[in-house]
Scaffold this motif. Structure first.
Motif, PDB file in Angstrom:
ATOM      1  N   PRO A 110       9.274  -5.869  -2.091  1.00 37.22           N
ATOM      2  CA  PRO A 110       7.933  -5.073  -2.162  1.00 37.22           C
ATOM      3  C   PRO A 110       7.892  -3.656  -1.500  1.00 37.22           C
ATOM      4  O   PRO A 110       6.935  -3.067  -1.744  1.00 37.22           O
ATOM      5  N   SER A 111       8.893  -3.216  -0.680  1.00 34.36           N
ATOM      6  CA  SER A 111       8.879  -2.066  -0.068  1.00 34.36           C
ATOM      7  C   SER A 111       9.017  -1.070  -0.942  1.00 34.36           C
ATOM      8  O   SER A 111       8.744   0.266  -0.541  1.00 34.36           O
ATOM      9  N   SER A 112       9.425  -1.295  -2.001  1.00 34.02           N
ATOM     10  CA  SER A 112       9.633  -0.427  -3.203  1.00 34.02           C
ATOM     11  C   SER A 112       8.431  -0.080  -3.745  1.00 34.02           C
ATOM     12  O   SER A 112       8.334   1.117  -4.512  1.00 34.02           O
ATOM     13  N   MET A 113       7.333  -0.853  -3.436  1.00 31.79           N
ATOM     14  CA  MET A 113       6.166  -0.790  -4.562  1.00 31.79           C
ATOM     15  C   MET A 113       5.569   0.530  -4.500  1.00 31.79           C
ATOM     16  O   MET A 113       5.130   1.380  -5.228  1.00 31.79           O
ATOM     17  N   PHE A 114       5.365   1.074  -3.072  1.00 34.75           N
ATOM     18  CA  PHE A 114       4.607   2.214  -2.852  1.00 34.75           C
ATOM     19  C   PHE A 114       5.319   3.316  -3.368  1.00 34.75           C
ATOM     20  O   PHE A 114       4.698   4.453  -4.161  1.00 34.75           O
ATOM     21  N   GLU A 115       6.520   3.758  -3.089  1.00 41.71           N
ATOM     22  CA  GLU A 115       7.170   4.710  -3.605  1.00 41.71           C
ATOM     23  C   GLU A 115       7.274   4.795  -5.159  1.00 41.71           C
ATOM     24  O   GLU A 115       6.997   5.808  -5.657  1.00 41.71           O
ATOM     25  N   GLU A 116       7.468   3.721  -5.861  1.00 44.58           N
ATOM     26  CA  GLU A 116       7.485   3.561  -7.248  1.00 44.58           C
ATOM     27  C   GLU A 116       6.172   3.786  -8.077  1.00 44.58           C
ATOM     28  O   GLU A 116       6.138   4.396  -9.154  1.00 44.58           O
ATOM     29  N   CYS A 117       5.176   3.133  -7.214  1.00 45.17           N
ATOM     30  CA  CYS A 117       3.943   3.057  -8.251  1.00 45.17           C
ATOM     31  C   CYS A 117       2.804   3.891  -7.746  1.00 45.17           C
ATOM     32  O   CYS A 117       1.934   4.235  -8.235  1.00 45.17           O
ATOM     33  N   ILE A 118       3.084   4.007  -6.350  1.00 46.84           N
ATOM     34  CA  ILE A 118       1.712   4.770  -5.515  1.00 46.84           C
ATOM     35  C   ILE A 118       1.887   6.199  -5.345  1.00 46.84           C
ATOM     36  O   ILE A 118       0.867   7.092  -5.466  1.00 46.84           O
ATOM     37  N   VAL A 119       2.957   6.609  -4.703  1.00 42.97           N
ATOM     38  CA  VAL A 119       3.438   7.978  -4.424  1.00 42.97           C
ATOM     39  C   VAL A 119       3.008   9.016  -5.681  1.00 42.97           C
ATOM     40  O   VAL A 119       2.384  10.057  -5.393  1.00 42.97           O
ATOM     41  N   PRO A 120       3.369   8.758  -6.923  1.00 47.45           N
ATOM     42  CA  PRO A 120       3.005   9.558  -7.962  1.00 47.45           C
ATOM     43  C   PRO A 120       1.425   9.684  -8.268  1.00 47.45           C
ATOM     44  O   PRO A 120       1.146  10.830  -8.492  1.00 47.45           O
ATOM     45  N   LEU A 121       0.704   8.630  -7.695  1.00 41.17           N
ATOM     46  CA  LEU A 121      -0.832   8.917  -7.957  1.00 41.17           C
ATOM     47  C   LEU A 121      -1.334   9.663  -6.853  1.00 41.17           C
ATOM     48  O   LEU A 121      -2.242  10.395  -6.832  1.00 41.17           O
ATOM     49  N   VAL A 122      -0.772   9.620  -5.547  1.00 41.14           N
ATOM     50  CA  VAL A 122      -1.071  10.440  -4.486  1.00 41.14           C
ATOM     51  C   VAL A 122      -0.830  11.891  -4.836  1.00 41.14           C
ATOM     52  O   VAL A 122      -1.616  12.732  -4.661  1.00 41.14           O
ATOM     53  N   LYS A 135      -6.666  -4.382  10.160  1.00 44.17           N
ATOM     54  CA  LYS A 135      -7.199  -4.613  11.787  1.00 44.17           C
ATOM     55  C   LYS A 135      -5.970  -4.073  12.673  1.00 44.17           C
ATOM     56  O   LYS A 135      -4.819  -4.295  12.618  1.00 44.17           O
ATOM     57  N   ASP A 136      -6.248  -3.892  13.818  1.00 44.64           N
ATOM     58  CA  ASP A 136      -5.378  -3.587  15.075  1.00 44.64           C
ATOM     59  C   ASP A 136      -4.393  -2.660  14.882  1.00 44.64           C
ATOM     60  O   ASP A 136      -3.504  -2.572  15.232  1.00 44.64           O
ATOM     61  N   GLY A 137      -4.625  -1.701  13.929  1.00 40.39           N
ATOM     62  CA  GLY A 137      -3.697  -0.604  13.437  1.00 40.39           C
ATOM     63  C   GLY A 137      -2.568  -1.008  12.659  1.00 40.39           C
ATOM     64  O   GLY A 137      -1.599  -0.196  12.590  1.00 40.39           O
ATOM     65  N   CYS A 138      -2.740  -2.072  11.803  1.00 39.28           N
ATOM     66  CA  CYS A 138      -1.758  -2.701  11.254  1.00 39.28           C
ATOM     67  C   CYS A 138      -1.448  -1.677  10.085  1.00 39.28           C
ATOM     68  O   CYS A 138      -2.565  -1.323   9.248  1.00 39.28           O
ATOM     69  N   GLN A 139      -0.253  -1.341   9.776  1.00 37.76           N
ATOM     70  CA  GLN A 139       0.153  -0.462   8.597  1.00 37.76           C
ATOM     71  C   GLN A 139       0.681  -1.076   7.556  1.00 37.76           C
ATOM     72  O   GLN A 139       1.020  -0.458   6.459  1.00 37.76           O
ATOM     73  N   THR A 140       0.484  -2.494   7.309  1.00 38.02           N
ATOM     74  CA  THR A 140       0.749  -3.211   6.167  1.00 38.02           C
ATOM     75  C   THR A 140      -0.442  -2.891   5.019  1.00 38.02           C
ATOM     76  O   THR A 140      -1.385  -3.108   5.360  1.00 38.02           O
ATOM     77  N   GLY A 141       0.224  -2.833   3.951  1.00 40.11           N
ATOM     78  CA  GLY A 141      -0.557  -2.653   2.694  1.00 40.11           C
ATOM     79  C   GLY A 141      -0.658  -1.317   2.082  1.00 40.11           C
ATOM     80  O   GLY A 141      -0.288  -0.286   2.777  1.00 40.11           O
ATOM     81  N   ILE A 142      -0.960  -1.196   1.053  1.00 41.81           N
ATOM     82  CA  ILE A 142      -0.992   0.095  -0.199  1.00 41.81           C
ATOM     83  C   ILE A 142      -2.042   1.097   0.615  1.00 41.81           C
ATOM     84  O   ILE A 142      -1.570   2.313   0.769  1.00 41.81           O
ATOM     85  N   ILE A 143      -3.137   0.740   0.972  1.00 39.90           N
ATOM     86  CA  ILE A 143      -4.003   1.649   1.267  1.00 39.90           C
ATOM     87  C   ILE A 143      -3.790   2.486   2.750  1.00 39.90           C
ATOM     88  O   ILE A 143      -3.762   3.457   2.985  1.00 39.90           O
ATOM     89  N   PRO A 144      -3.418   1.630   3.905  1.00 40.57           N
ATOM     90  CA  PRO A 144      -2.733   2.269   5.055  1.00 40.57           C
ATOM     91  C   PRO A 144      -1.631   3.488   4.799  1.00 40.57           C
ATOM     92  O   PRO A 144      -1.527   4.448   5.176  1.00 40.57           O
ATOM     93  N   GLN A 145      -0.647   2.936   3.918  1.00 39.75           N
ATOM     94  CA  GLN A 145       0.226   3.759   3.164  1.00 39.75           C
ATOM     95  C   GLN A 145      -0.013   4.927   2.649  1.00 39.75           C
ATOM     96  O   GLN A 145       0.414   6.075   2.826  1.00 39.75           O
ATOM     97  N   VAL A 146      -1.249   4.796   1.707  1.00 36.41           N
ATOM     98  CA  VAL A 146      -1.891   6.154   0.893  1.00 36.41           C
ATOM     99  C   VAL A 146      -2.431   6.967   2.201  1.00 36.41           C
ATOM    100  O   VAL A 146      -2.388   8.260   2.037  1.00 36.41           O
ATOM    101  N   MET A 147      -3.073   6.525   2.958  1.00 39.33           N
ATOM    102  CA  MET A 147      -3.660   7.258   4.177  1.00 39.33           C
ATOM    103  C   MET A 147      -2.802   8.227   4.837  1.00 39.33           C
ATOM    104  O   MET A 147      -2.809   9.360   5.013  1.00 39.33           O
TER     105      MET A 147
END
Length: 240
Positions: A62-74, A104-116
């Motif tokens: 799952p850690s590969s999801m952001f780099e492969e799917c979301i980074v090009p969109l950002v 919550k509590d500054g958790c960095q898990t999830g696509i949106i926090p990584q996008v930010m």
């Protein structure tokens, strides 16, 4: 579909196979989805389904999801393109966890926090060339009613999490309406839009809205969101 045509497709579908949660393990549940080795394909019973990407289980991590799917969109945002990431699935399938709208509590898990994080890293690298302005909004669609999760006059968390919560209306405030502008853009008339200039400010908006979301116990998840949440980030290049 030919390879070139597939690359030009503006919509891609990725499957995230979540692991069994504690209650499911206690009940003796077993994985019903099998990932085809070496292929973006899953099998359920006798049926096989092919997607653009598959993550989790024996597929890509799952850690590969952001780099492969979301980074090009950002990256596309800084070129003037719009981008949407949509999580689709039944209650308890892991949409809130995957997207990070349970922030919550500054958790960095999830696509949106990584996008930010990616947004502000990119802005920092361009700060001597271009000025940007950022706005965020956060709404929830629950029982055919649109709720503004960033409106300070909206229901508090204890009310919003009530399983019997119905339609929400704040006296004196017109309901949010989904409208289409003359150029075809979809807007949320009446929703709160907050200007942010730092990662901390944007994270605070995400956390505020996440805590206001309606949740309730289901057979699949003790803290399952029973609604559709939309966190919108607007990036504008300021003219010098």
């Amino acid at each position: 579909m030919e390879a070139a045509a597939a690359e030009d497709c503006c919509v891609k579908v990725a499957v995230h196979v979540r692991p069994l949660i504690g209650d499911e393990k206690l009940q003796g549940c077993k994985d019903c989805v099998t990932v085809t080795p070496g292929k973006p394909q899953v099998q359920i019973g006798a049926h096989s389904f092919t997607f653009d990407h598959v993550y989790g289980s024996t597929a890509s991590p799952p850690s590969s999801m952001f780099e492969e799917c979301i980074v090009p969109l950002v990256d596309g945002l800084f070129q003037g393109y719009n981008a949407t990431v949509l999580a689709y699935g039944q209650t308890g399938s892991g949409k809130t966890y995957t997207m990070g709208t349970g922030f919550k509590d500054g958790c960095q898990t999830g696509i949106i926090p990584q996008v930010m994080n990616a947004l502000f890293t990119k802005i920092e690298s361009l700060k001597h060339q271009i000025d940007f302005q950022l706005h965020v909004s956060f709404i929830e669609i629950l029982k055919e009613e649109v709720r503004d999760l960033l409106d300070p006059t909206s229901l508090n968390k204890s009310d919003a999490t009530s399983p019997n919560a119905g339609k929400v209306h704040v006296p004196g405030k017109p309901p949010i309406q989904i409208r289409e502008s003359a150029n075809g853009a979809i807007t949320l008339a009446g929703s709160t839009e907050i200007s942010v200039s730092t990662l901390k400010e944007m994270a605070a908006c995400l956390e505020q809205g996440s805590l206001s979301r309606a949740t309730g116990s289901t057979n699949m998840n003790n803290q399952s969101s029973r609604s559709h949440a939309i966190f919108t980030i607007t990036l504008e290049q300021m003219l010098s």
